[in-house]
Scaffold this motif. Structure first.
Motif, PDB file in Angstrom:
ATOM      1  N   TYR A 111       0.818  -1.215   0.000  1.00  0.00           N
ATOM      2  CA  TYR A 111       0.000   0.000   0.000  1.00  0.00           C
ATOM      3  C   TYR A 111       0.853   1.266   0.000  1.00  0.00           C
ATOM      4  O   TYR A 111       0.399   2.333  -0.400  1.00  0.00           O
ATOM      5  CB  TYR A 111      -0.961   0.010   1.189  1.00  0.00           C
ATOM      6  CG  TYR A 111      -1.921  -1.142   1.133  1.00  0.00           C
ATOM      7  CD1 TYR A 111      -2.969  -1.141   0.220  1.00  0.00           C
ATOM      8  CD2 TYR A 111      -1.768  -2.250   1.957  1.00  0.00           C
ATOM      9  CE1 TYR A 111      -3.855  -2.214   0.137  1.00  0.00           C
ATOM     10  CE2 TYR A 111      -2.640  -3.320   1.883  1.00  0.00           C
ATOM     11  CZ  TYR A 111      -3.674  -3.290   0.974  1.00  0.00           C
ATOM     12  OH  TYR A 111      -4.537  -4.351   0.899  1.00  0.00           O
ATOM     13  N   ASN A 112       2.091   1.144   0.452  1.00  0.00           N
ATOM     14  CA  ASN A 112       2.992   2.289   0.525  1.00  0.00           C
ATOM     15  C   ASN A 112       3.419   2.779  -0.860  1.00  0.00           C
ATOM     16  O   ASN A 112       4.005   3.834  -0.998  1.00  0.00           O
ATOM     17  CB  ASN A 112       4.222   1.938   1.365  1.00  0.00           C
ATOM     18  CG  ASN A 112       4.989   3.149   1.821  1.00  0.00           C
ATOM     19  OD1 ASN A 112       4.411   4.174   2.141  1.00  0.00           O
ATOM     20  ND2 ASN A 112       6.286   3.039   1.840  1.00  0.00           N
ATOM     21  N   ARG A 113       3.129   2.016  -1.877  1.00  0.00           N
ATOM     22  CA  ARG A 113       3.495   2.412  -3.238  1.00  0.00           C
ATOM     23  C   ARG A 113       2.540   3.466  -3.797  1.00  0.00           C
ATOM     24  O   ARG A 113       2.819   4.070  -4.815  1.00  0.00           O
ATOM     25  CB  ARG A 113       3.538   1.184  -4.146  1.00  0.00           C
ATOM     26  CG  ARG A 113       4.586   0.177  -3.678  1.00  0.00           C
ATOM     27  CD  ARG A 113       4.701  -1.026  -4.588  1.00  0.00           C
ATOM     28  NE  ARG A 113       5.440  -2.122  -3.992  1.00  0.00           N
ATOM     29  CZ  ARG A 113       6.742  -2.128  -3.735  1.00  0.00           C
ATOM     30  NH1 ARG A 113       7.452  -1.079  -3.996  1.00  0.00           N
ATOM     31  NH2 ARG A 113       7.319  -3.179  -3.196  1.00  0.00           N
ATOM     32  N   ARG A 114       1.432   3.685  -3.131  1.00  0.00           N
ATOM     33  CA  ARG A 114       0.483   4.729  -3.541  1.00  0.00           C
ATOM     34  C   ARG A 114       0.852   6.017  -2.810  1.00  0.00           C
ATOM     35  O   ARG A 114       0.951   6.039  -1.588  1.00  0.00           O
ATOM     36  CB  ARG A 114      -0.942   4.314  -3.206  1.00  0.00           C
ATOM     37  CG  ARG A 114      -1.358   3.102  -4.009  1.00  0.00           C
ATOM     38  CD  ARG A 114      -2.822   2.827  -3.828  1.00  0.00           C
ATOM     39  NE  ARG A 114      -3.195   1.709  -4.688  1.00  0.00           N
ATOM     40  CZ  ARG A 114      -3.956   0.722  -4.309  1.00  0.00           C
ATOM     41  NH1 ARG A 114      -4.453   0.707  -3.091  1.00  0.00           N
ATOM     42  NH2 ARG A 114      -4.251  -0.249  -5.142  1.00  0.00           N
ATOM     43  N   ARG A 115       1.035   7.063  -3.575  1.00  0.00           N
ATOM     44  CA  ARG A 115       1.551   8.321  -3.030  1.00  0.00           C
ATOM     45  C   ARG A 115       0.717   8.854  -1.864  1.00  0.00           C
ATOM     46  O   ARG A 115       1.258   9.245  -0.829  1.00  0.00           O
ATOM     47  CB  ARG A 115       1.646   9.354  -4.132  1.00  0.00           C
ATOM     48  CG  ARG A 115       2.131  10.702  -3.652  1.00  0.00           C
ATOM     49  CD  ARG A 115       2.342  11.601  -4.804  1.00  0.00           C
ATOM     50  NE  ARG A 115       3.722  11.416  -5.213  1.00  0.00           N
ATOM     51  CZ  ARG A 115       4.504  12.395  -5.562  1.00  0.00           C
ATOM     52  NH1 ARG A 115       4.038  13.612  -5.636  1.00  0.00           N
ATOM     53  NH2 ARG A 115       5.754  12.167  -5.884  1.00  0.00           N
ATOM     54  N   ALA A 116      -0.591   8.889  -2.009  1.00  0.00           N
ATOM     55  CA  ALA A 116      -1.447   9.436  -0.951  1.00  0.00           C
ATOM     56  C   ALA A 116      -1.329   8.604   0.327  1.00  0.00           C
ATOM     57  O   ALA A 116      -1.248   9.158   1.438  1.00  0.00           O
ATOM     58  CB  ALA A 116      -2.894   9.497  -1.418  1.00  0.00           C
ATOM     59  N   ILE A 117      -1.314   7.308   0.188  1.00  0.00           N
ATOM     60  CA  ILE A 117      -1.199   6.422   1.363  1.00  0.00           C
ATOM     61  C   ILE A 117       0.172   6.575   1.997  1.00  0.00           C
ATOM     62  O   ILE A 117       0.301   6.652   3.225  1.00  0.00           O
ATOM     63  CB  ILE A 117      -1.498   4.962   0.966  1.00  0.00           C
ATOM     64  CG1 ILE A 117      -2.987   4.838   0.614  1.00  0.00           C
ATOM     65  CG2 ILE A 117      -1.113   3.999   2.082  1.00  0.00           C
ATOM     66  CD1 ILE A 117      -3.398   3.501   0.074  1.00  0.00           C
ATOM     67  N   SER A 118       1.191   6.638   1.176  1.00  0.00           N
ATOM     68  CA  SER A 118       2.550   6.815   1.676  1.00  0.00           C
ATOM     69  C   SER A 118       2.682   8.114   2.472  1.00  0.00           C
ATOM     70  O   SER A 118       3.257   8.127   3.566  1.00  0.00           O
ATOM     71  CB  SER A 118       3.538   6.814   0.507  1.00  0.00           C
ATOM     72  OG  SER A 118       4.839   7.012   0.979  1.00  0.00           O
ATOM     73  N   ARG A 119       2.134   9.180   1.939  1.00  0.00           N
ATOM     74  CA  ARG A 119       2.202  10.476   2.643  1.00  0.00           C
ATOM     75  C   ARG A 119       1.395  10.442   3.936  1.00  0.00           C
ATOM     76  O   ARG A 119       1.828  10.975   4.954  1.00  0.00           O
ATOM     77  CB  ARG A 119       1.696  11.589   1.740  1.00  0.00           C
ATOM     78  CG  ARG A 119       2.696  11.964   0.682  1.00  0.00           C
ATOM     79  CD  ARG A 119       2.231  13.152  -0.095  1.00  0.00           C
ATOM     80  NE  ARG A 119       3.248  13.533  -1.060  1.00  0.00           N
ATOM     81  CZ  ARG A 119       3.100  14.466  -1.938  1.00  0.00           C
ATOM     82  NH1 ARG A 119       1.958  15.139  -2.026  1.00  0.00           N
ATOM     83  NH2 ARG A 119       4.073  14.757  -2.773  1.00  0.00           N
ATOM     84  N   PHE A 120       0.219   9.827   3.873  1.00  0.00           N
ATOM     85  CA  PHE A 120      -0.634   9.744   5.058  1.00  0.00           C
ATOM     86  C   PHE A 120       0.079   8.995   6.180  1.00  0.00           C
ATOM     87  O   PHE A 120       0.193   9.495   7.306  1.00  0.00           O
ATOM     88  CB  PHE A 120      -1.966   9.071   4.716  1.00  0.00           C
ATOM     89  CG  PHE A 120      -2.829   8.811   5.919  1.00  0.00           C
ATOM     90  CD1 PHE A 120      -3.506   9.849   6.532  1.00  0.00           C
ATOM     91  CD2 PHE A 120      -2.945   7.531   6.434  1.00  0.00           C
ATOM     92  CE1 PHE A 120      -4.300   9.622   7.653  1.00  0.00           C
ATOM     93  CE2 PHE A 120      -3.729   7.292   7.556  1.00  0.00           C
ATOM     94  CZ  PHE A 120      -4.413   8.340   8.166  1.00  0.00           C
ATOM     95  N   PHE A 121       0.573   7.792   5.882  1.00  0.00           N
ATOM     96  CA  PHE A 121       1.221   6.999   6.928  1.00  0.00           C
ATOM     97  C   PHE A 121       2.560   7.598   7.339  1.00  0.00           C
ATOM     98  O   PHE A 121       2.981   7.459   8.495  1.00  0.00           O
ATOM     99  CB  PHE A 121       1.347   5.534   6.520  1.00  0.00           C
ATOM    100  CG  PHE A 121       0.062   4.776   6.708  1.00  0.00           C
ATOM    101  CD1 PHE A 121      -0.419   4.491   7.973  1.00  0.00           C
ATOM    102  CD2 PHE A 121      -0.680   4.360   5.625  1.00  0.00           C
ATOM    103  CE1 PHE A 121      -1.618   3.809   8.167  1.00  0.00           C
ATOM    104  CE2 PHE A 121      -1.875   3.670   5.794  1.00  0.00           C
ATOM    105  CZ  PHE A 121      -2.339   3.400   7.073  1.00  0.00           C
ATOM    106  N   GLY A 122       3.226   8.283   6.424  1.00  0.00           N
ATOM    107  CA  GLY A 122       4.449   8.999   6.786  1.00  0.00           C
ATOM    108  C   GLY A 122       4.158  10.096   7.801  1.00  0.00           C
ATOM    109  O   GLY A 122       4.888  10.275   8.783  1.00  0.00           O
ATOM    110  N   ALA A 123       3.057  10.822   7.580  1.00  0.00           N
ATOM    111  CA  ALA A 123       2.656  11.878   8.513  1.00  0.00           C
ATOM    112  C   ALA A 123       2.240  11.297   9.862  1.00  0.00           C
ATOM    113  O   ALA A 123       2.618  11.821  10.918  1.00  0.00           O
ATOM    114  CB  ALA A 123       1.520  12.702   7.914  1.00  0.00           C
ATOM    115  N   VAL A 124       1.484  10.214   9.835  1.00  0.00           N
ATOM    116  CA  VAL A 124       1.074   9.554  11.084  1.00  0.00           C
ATOM    117  C   VAL A 124       2.310   9.107  11.856  1.00  0.00           C
ATOM    118  O   VAL A 124       2.413   9.314  13.075  1.00  0.00           O
ATOM    119  CB  VAL A 124       0.142   8.351  10.798  1.00  0.00           C
ATOM    120  CG1 VAL A 124      -0.011   7.467  12.030  1.00  0.00           C
ATOM    121  CG2 VAL A 124      -1.217   8.827  10.309  1.00  0.00           C
TER     122      VAL A 124
END
Length: 176
Positions: free
Chosen positions: A21-34
């Motif tokens: 799921y981390n390969r999707r930019r929005a998901i990656s940014r979201f979980f990176g921020a979390v």
């Protein structure tokens, strides 16, 4: 030894599933921020804000949260040094890495440990915060897997340490 190897491969496979799921930019940014919020910024800001929101008696809750964090730290550091477990993102697998780890080793997850420990204390004293901190703690734990920074057992042990420390603090406080 074969059982440990099998368990390691199983955990790596689970990590790869989450990391997909981390390969999707929005998901990656979201979980990176979390994950970054879970570094401590949100928790320490909350500890400072609680007395302003709920009055001076909430300083007692903030103090207990701080005690859980400080009491958990030596256990966390000892386990990190003792196990020296390489992070999934440092293994020879094709993980999507978007966030750099804070240190070299993975076991246990300090982010999860603190998120669970702080949440248990906060919800025990101020249940109204449960709707916010419980989902956030779950997202912090998930972020560690999605970002390939931890194995499921790292996250589970972090949660266990955090919950145990919080329960111990709550038990001691109940005796006072």
């Amino acid at each position: 030894m074969r059982v440990l190897q099998w368990m390691d491969e199983l955990e790596l496979a689970v990590c790869q599933q989450f990391n997909h799921y981390n390969r999707r930019r929005a998901i990656s940014r979201f979980f990176g921020a979390v994950s970054r919020l879970g570094d401590g910024v949100l928790w320490y800001a909350l500890m400072l804000a609680l007395p302003m929101i709920h009055g001076p008696e909430a300083a007692w809750v903030s103090l207990q949260m701080a005690v859980v964090g400080l009491a958990s730290l030596p256990v966390y550091k000892w386990l990190k040094r003792r196990t020296s477990r390489r992070r999934p993102c440092h293994r020879d697998r094709p993980f999507a890495r978007t966030v750099a780890p804070l240190d070299e080793f993975s076991f246990p997850s300090g982010h999860t440990m603190h998120a669970v420990g702080f949440s248990v204390i906060l919800v025990a004293w101020l249940p109204v915060w449960g709707w916010l901190v419980v989902p956030f703690a779950l997202l912090v734990a998930a972020s560690r897997l999605v970002l390939a920074l931890h194995y499921p057992s790292d996250v589970a042990m972090g949660a266990l340490i955090g919950a145990s420390m919080a329960a111990t603090v709550l038990g001691v406080v109940s005796l006072l």
